[in-house]
Enzyme design. Structure first.
Site, PDB file in Angstrom:
ATOM      1  N   ARG A  15      55.427  35.316  46.790  1.00  0.00           N
ATOM      2  CA  ARG A  15      54.783  34.997  45.527  1.00  0.00           C
ATOM      3  C   ARG A  15      55.241  36.010  44.488  1.00  0.00           C
ATOM      4  O   ARG A  15      55.816  37.044  44.828  1.00  0.00           O
ATOM      5  CB  ARG A  15      53.268  35.042  45.684  1.00  0.00           C
ATOM      6  CG  ARG A  15      52.710  33.970  46.599  1.00  0.00           C
ATOM      7  CD  ARG A  15      51.260  34.288  46.981  1.00  0.00           C
ATOM      8  NE  ARG A  15      50.394  34.381  45.815  1.00  0.00           N
ATOM      9  CZ  ARG A  15      49.202  34.984  45.817  1.00  0.00           C
ATOM     10  NH1 ARG A  15      48.747  35.580  46.900  1.00  0.00           N
ATOM     11  NH2 ARG A  15      48.474  35.005  44.710  1.00  0.00           N
ATOM     12  N   SER A  17      53.319  37.766  42.194  1.00  0.00           N
ATOM     13  CA  SER A  17      52.390  38.785  41.694  1.00  0.00           C
ATOM     14  C   SER A  17      52.933  40.174  41.999  1.00  0.00           C
ATOM     15  O   SER A  17      53.766  40.363  42.896  1.00  0.00           O
ATOM     16  CB  SER A  17      51.014  38.619  42.339  1.00  0.00           C
ATOM     17  OG  SER A  17      51.057  39.001  43.709  1.00  0.00           O
ATOM     18  N   LYS A  89      45.685  37.950  55.310  1.00  0.00           N
ATOM     19  CA  LYS A  89      44.402  37.281  55.072  1.00  0.00           C
ATOM     20  C   LYS A  89      44.569  35.974  54.297  1.00  0.00           C
ATOM     21  O   LYS A  89      43.627  35.186  54.231  1.00  0.00           O
ATOM     22  CB  LYS A  89      43.415  38.219  54.371  1.00  0.00           C
ATOM     23  CG  LYS A  89      43.720  38.562  52.949  1.00  0.00           C
ATOM     24  CD  LYS A  89      42.593  39.437  52.378  1.00  0.00           C
ATOM     25  CE  LYS A  89      42.852  39.785  50.927  1.00  0.00           C
ATOM     26  NZ  LYS A  89      41.743  40.598  50.365  1.00  0.00           N
ATOM     27  N   ASP A  90      45.748  35.726  53.718  1.00  0.00           N
ATOM     28  CA  ASP A  90      46.013  34.458  53.036  1.00  0.00           C
ATOM     29  C   ASP A  90      46.510  33.369  53.980  1.00  0.00           C
ATOM     30  O   ASP A  90      46.659  32.219  53.564  1.00  0.00           O
ATOM     31  CB  ASP A  90      47.072  34.645  51.938  1.00  0.00           C
ATOM     32  CG  ASP A  90      46.559  35.435  50.746  1.00  0.00           C
ATOM     33  OD1 ASP A  90      45.325  35.509  50.571  1.00  0.00           O
ATOM     34  OD2 ASP A  90      47.395  35.983  50.005  1.00  0.00           O
ATOM     35  N   LEU A 136      34.393  34.327  48.930  1.00  0.00           N
ATOM     36  CA  LEU A 136      33.065  33.922  49.376  1.00  0.00           C
ATOM     37  C   LEU A 136      32.465  34.960  50.319  1.00  0.00           C
ATOM     38  O   LEU A 136      31.246  35.156  50.339  1.00  0.00           O
ATOM     39  CB  LEU A 136      33.120  32.562  50.067  1.00  0.00           C
ATOM     40  CG  LEU A 136      33.308  31.327  49.180  1.00  0.00           C
ATOM     41  CD1 LEU A 136      33.099  30.072  50.002  1.00  0.00           C
ATOM     42  CD2 LEU A 136      32.370  31.339  47.993  1.00  0.00           C
ATOM     43  N   ARG A 137      33.302  35.604  51.116  1.00  0.00           N
ATOM     44  CA  ARG A 137      32.815  36.656  52.017  1.00  0.00           C
ATOM     45  C   ARG A 137      32.183  37.792  51.204  1.00  0.00           C
ATOM     46  O   ARG A 137      31.056  38.214  51.475  1.00  0.00           O
ATOM     47  CB  ARG A 137      33.965  37.196  52.872  1.00  0.00           C
ATOM     48  CG  ARG A 137      33.590  38.412  53.736  1.00  0.00           C
ATOM     49  CD  ARG A 137      34.835  39.020  54.368  1.00  0.00           C
ATOM     50  NE  ARG A 137      35.791  39.501  53.367  1.00  0.00           N
ATOM     51  CZ  ARG A 137      35.773  40.726  52.846  1.00  0.00           C
ATOM     52  NH1 ARG A 137      34.864  41.598  53.211  1.00  0.00           N
ATOM     53  NH2 ARG A 137      36.678  41.087  51.944  1.00  0.00           N
ATOM     54  N   ARG A 138      32.928  38.280  50.204  1.00  0.00           N
ATOM     55  CA  ARG A 138      32.388  39.375  49.394  1.00  0.00           C
ATOM     56  C   ARG A 138      31.152  38.921  48.618  1.00  0.00           C
ATOM     57  O   ARG A 138      30.173  39.659  48.500  1.00  0.00           O
ATOM     58  CB  ARG A 138      33.459  39.897  48.427  1.00  0.00           C
ATOM     59  CG  ARG A 138      34.585  40.657  49.129  1.00  0.00           C
ATOM     60  CD  ARG A 138      35.594  41.189  48.129  1.00  0.00           C
ATOM     61  NE  ARG A 138      36.705  41.864  48.798  1.00  0.00           N
ATOM     62  CZ  ARG A 138      37.976  41.660  48.513  1.00  0.00           C
ATOM     63  NH1 ARG A 138      38.324  40.803  47.556  1.00  0.00           N
ATOM     64  NH2 ARG A 138      38.927  42.315  49.163  1.00  0.00           N
ATOM     65  N   ARG A 155      38.846  34.923  39.345  1.00  0.00           N
ATOM     66  CA  ARG A 155      40.202  34.686  39.831  1.00  0.00           C
ATOM     67  C   ARG A 155      41.210  35.529  39.055  1.00  0.00           C
ATOM     68  O   ARG A 155      40.899  36.162  38.062  1.00  0.00           O
ATOM     69  CB  ARG A 155      40.572  33.203  39.684  1.00  0.00           C
ATOM     70  CG  ARG A 155      39.811  32.251  40.585  1.00  0.00           C
ATOM     71  CD  ARG A 155      40.190  32.341  42.050  1.00  0.00           C
ATOM     72  NE  ARG A 155      41.630  32.377  42.254  1.00  0.00           N
ATOM     73  CZ  ARG A 155      42.449  31.325  42.177  1.00  0.00           C
ATOM     74  NH1 ARG A 155      41.955  30.143  41.906  1.00  0.00           N
ATOM     75  NH2 ARG A 155      43.744  31.461  42.396  1.00  0.00           N
ATOM     76  N   ASN A 157      45.252  37.867  39.343  1.00  0.00           N
ATOM     77  CA  ASN A 157      45.838  38.946  40.135  1.00  0.00           C
ATOM     78  C   ASN A 157      45.079  40.248  39.885  1.00  0.00           C
ATOM     79  O   ASN A 157      44.152  40.309  39.078  1.00  0.00           O
ATOM     80  CB  ASN A 157      47.343  39.084  39.845  1.00  0.00           C
ATOM     81  CG  ASN A 157      47.637  39.441  38.395  1.00  0.00           C
ATOM     82  OD1 ASN A 157      46.886  40.163  37.754  1.00  0.00           O
ATOM     83  ND2 ASN A 157      48.736  38.923  37.867  1.00  0.00           N
ATOM     84  N   GLN A 159      45.791  43.058  38.402  1.00  0.00           N
ATOM     85  CA  GLN A 159      45.811  43.590  37.030  1.00  0.00           C
ATOM     86  C   GLN A 159      44.883  42.792  36.104  1.00  0.00           C
ATOM     87  O   GLN A 159      44.189  43.366  35.259  1.00  0.00           O
ATOM     88  CB  GLN A 159      47.242  43.592  36.478  1.00  0.00           C
ATOM     89  CG  GLN A 159      48.127  44.660  37.085  1.00  0.00           C
ATOM     90  CD  GLN A 159      48.692  44.278  38.451  1.00  0.00           C
ATOM     91  OE1 GLN A 159      48.407  43.207  38.986  1.00  0.00           O
ATOM     92  NE2 GLN A 159      49.498  45.158  39.020  1.00  0.00           N
ATOM     93  N   THR A 160      44.877  41.471  36.280  1.00  0.00           N
ATOM     94  CA  THR A 160      44.004  40.617  35.463  1.00  0.00           C
ATOM     95  C   THR A 160      42.541  40.954  35.712  1.00  0.00           C
ATOM     96  O   THR A 160      41.733  41.055  34.778  1.00  0.00           O
ATOM     97  CB  THR A 160      44.259  39.133  35.792  1.00  0.00           C
ATOM     98  OG1 THR A 160      45.620  38.825  35.511  1.00  0.00           O
ATOM     99  CG2 THR A 160      43.356  38.223  34.981  1.00  0.00           C
ATOM    100  N   ARG A 161      42.195  41.146  36.979  1.00  0.00           N
ATOM    101  CA  ARG A 161      40.795  41.435  37.312  1.00  0.00           C
ATOM    102  C   ARG A 161      40.382  42.802  36.769  1.00  0.00           C
ATOM    103  O   ARG A 161      39.261  42.974  36.281  1.00  0.00           O
ATOM    104  CB  ARG A 161      40.601  41.364  38.830  1.00  0.00           C
ATOM    105  CG  ARG A 161      40.853  39.983  39.394  1.00  0.00           C
ATOM    106  CD  ARG A 161      40.540  39.912  40.864  1.00  0.00           C
ATOM    107  NE  ARG A 161      41.263  38.832  41.509  1.00  0.00           N
ATOM    108  CZ  ARG A 161      41.005  38.381  42.716  1.00  0.00           C
ATOM    109  NH1 ARG A 161      40.044  38.924  43.434  1.00  0.00           N
ATOM    110  NH2 ARG A 161      41.715  37.400  43.241  1.00  0.00           N
ATOM    111  N   CYS A 248      38.712  29.232  53.061  1.00  0.00           N
ATOM    112  CA  CYS A 248      38.080  29.835  51.885  1.00  0.00           C
ATOM    113  C   CYS A 248      36.687  29.282  51.637  1.00  0.00           C
ATOM    114  O   CYS A 248      35.993  29.718  50.734  1.00  0.00           O
ATOM    115  CB  CYS A 248      38.964  29.602  50.646  1.00  0.00           C
ATOM    116  SG  CYS A 248      40.489  30.554  50.673  1.00  0.00           S
TER     117      CYS A 248
END
Length: 311
Positions: A15, A17, A89-90, A136-138, A155, A157, A159-161, A248
């Site tokens: 990917r 990112s 994890k993906d 959902l886990r968190r 949602r 990446n 840096q966005t978060r 997910c």
């Protein structure tokens, strides 16, 4: 080492990112060192996935984990790339026919990191604070610990978060400590949450490398950077997730560790509101990793009962 890649570069699919690229570069650099190869023996091929394109909805509503892998896997099956580098994890627990996870890199920190300008720990956030998380886990674990907190879908990446947090969109967020460390962003972490408090996602902190089953030369090349202990732990965790049909859409935590020659596993399922949970642990021989994970998953599936995750 003479391989088919001496003439044509080994094409590494990833990917686009910053974190995905960091993981692809780590894989390339390890292969360069292991085989004495130059950088031009490799080509990093960026592939945009459905998961990257869809930013306005939770992944659980549009197809789950496979959204981060299917376009990359299609390129590999079509011969456009030779290997794919993923965050473990993906990865869905069932892979397309003809592909396999053939190598794992040494695992990074498995824990979740708490990031906030308002509090030192999740427990210290003010009443009614807003926490952003796409997991959902968190989300379920945050609600379990602090039912008064408002958890919103978050949602984008890393840096966005982090930018949304800086802009005050949320009061705090949780991210994988491993990803932040790989990006050189360890300094943004406010505190690290212990695994006894927040059990990580299956595969968290581990980079896996996927290749074609019939590509023996590439598999041989990857064998030099494969970390067997990480694989053993991931075999247990992925077997656990497979039994639970984890995607997910389900809040699930699972962690296997090798300690003094033993495999120690902990697993957890929660309802999305965090109010109900079932936990289990196992200790056994590393050679029994898959059976240990399967058995733990079967126990929690039985204890949760039908419809547990829809509650």
């Amino acid at each position: 080492m003479q391989t088919k890649h001496s003439a044509s570069p080994l094409r590494i699919g990833t990917r686009g990112s910053a974190l995905a690229l960091a993981q692809a570069h780590e894989t390339r650099d390890r292969l360069m060192r292991a085989h004495g190869l130059a950088e031009d023996a490799f080509e990093i091929v960026v592939i945009k996935t459905s998961g990257d394109r869809i930013q306005d909805r939770p992944l659980s509503e549009v197809g789950g984990k496979g959204l981060f892998t299917k376009e990359i896997e299609a390129a590999m099956l079509e011969g456009g790339i030779d290997i794919a580098v993923h965050s473990s994890k993906d990865m869905p627990t069932v892979l397309p026919e003809g592909l396999d996870l053939v190598a794992f890199l040494p695992r990074e920190d498995v824990r979740d990191a708490f990031i906030s300008h308002k509090a030192a720990r999740l427990q210290d956030l003010p009443h009614g604070a807003v926490v952003g998380s796409s997991s959902l886990r968190r989300q379920a674990m945050i609600k379990r610990l602090r039912p008064d907190i408002d958890v919103v879908m978050y949602r984008g990446n890393v840096q966005t978060r982090l930018q949304k947090l800086a802009d005050g969109v949320v009061d705090a967020t949780l991210l994988a400590h491993a990803g932040l460390k790989r990006l050189g962003l360890g300094e943004v972490v406010t505190s690290v949450i212990g695994t006894d408090e927040f059990l990580p996602a299956v595969g968290q902190g581990a980079i896996c490398i996927e290749a074609r089953v019939d590509d023996a030369r590439t598999r041989d090349l990857l064998a030099a950077i494969h970390h067997a202990e990480t694989e053993t732990c991931l075999v247990a965790e992925r077997a656990f997730l497979r039994v639970l049909d984890g995607s997910c859409r389900t809040p699930i935590g699972g962690l296997a560790r090798l300690v003094e020659g033993e495999l120690r596993f902990a697993g957890l399922i929660l309802t999305p509101d965090g109010r109900t949970q079932h936990e289990t642990t196992r200790v056994g021989a590393p050679a029994d990793a898959e059976a240990i994970g399967r058995d733990a998953g079967a126990e929690l599936k039985r204890r949760g009962g039908p419809g547990f995750f829809s509650g």
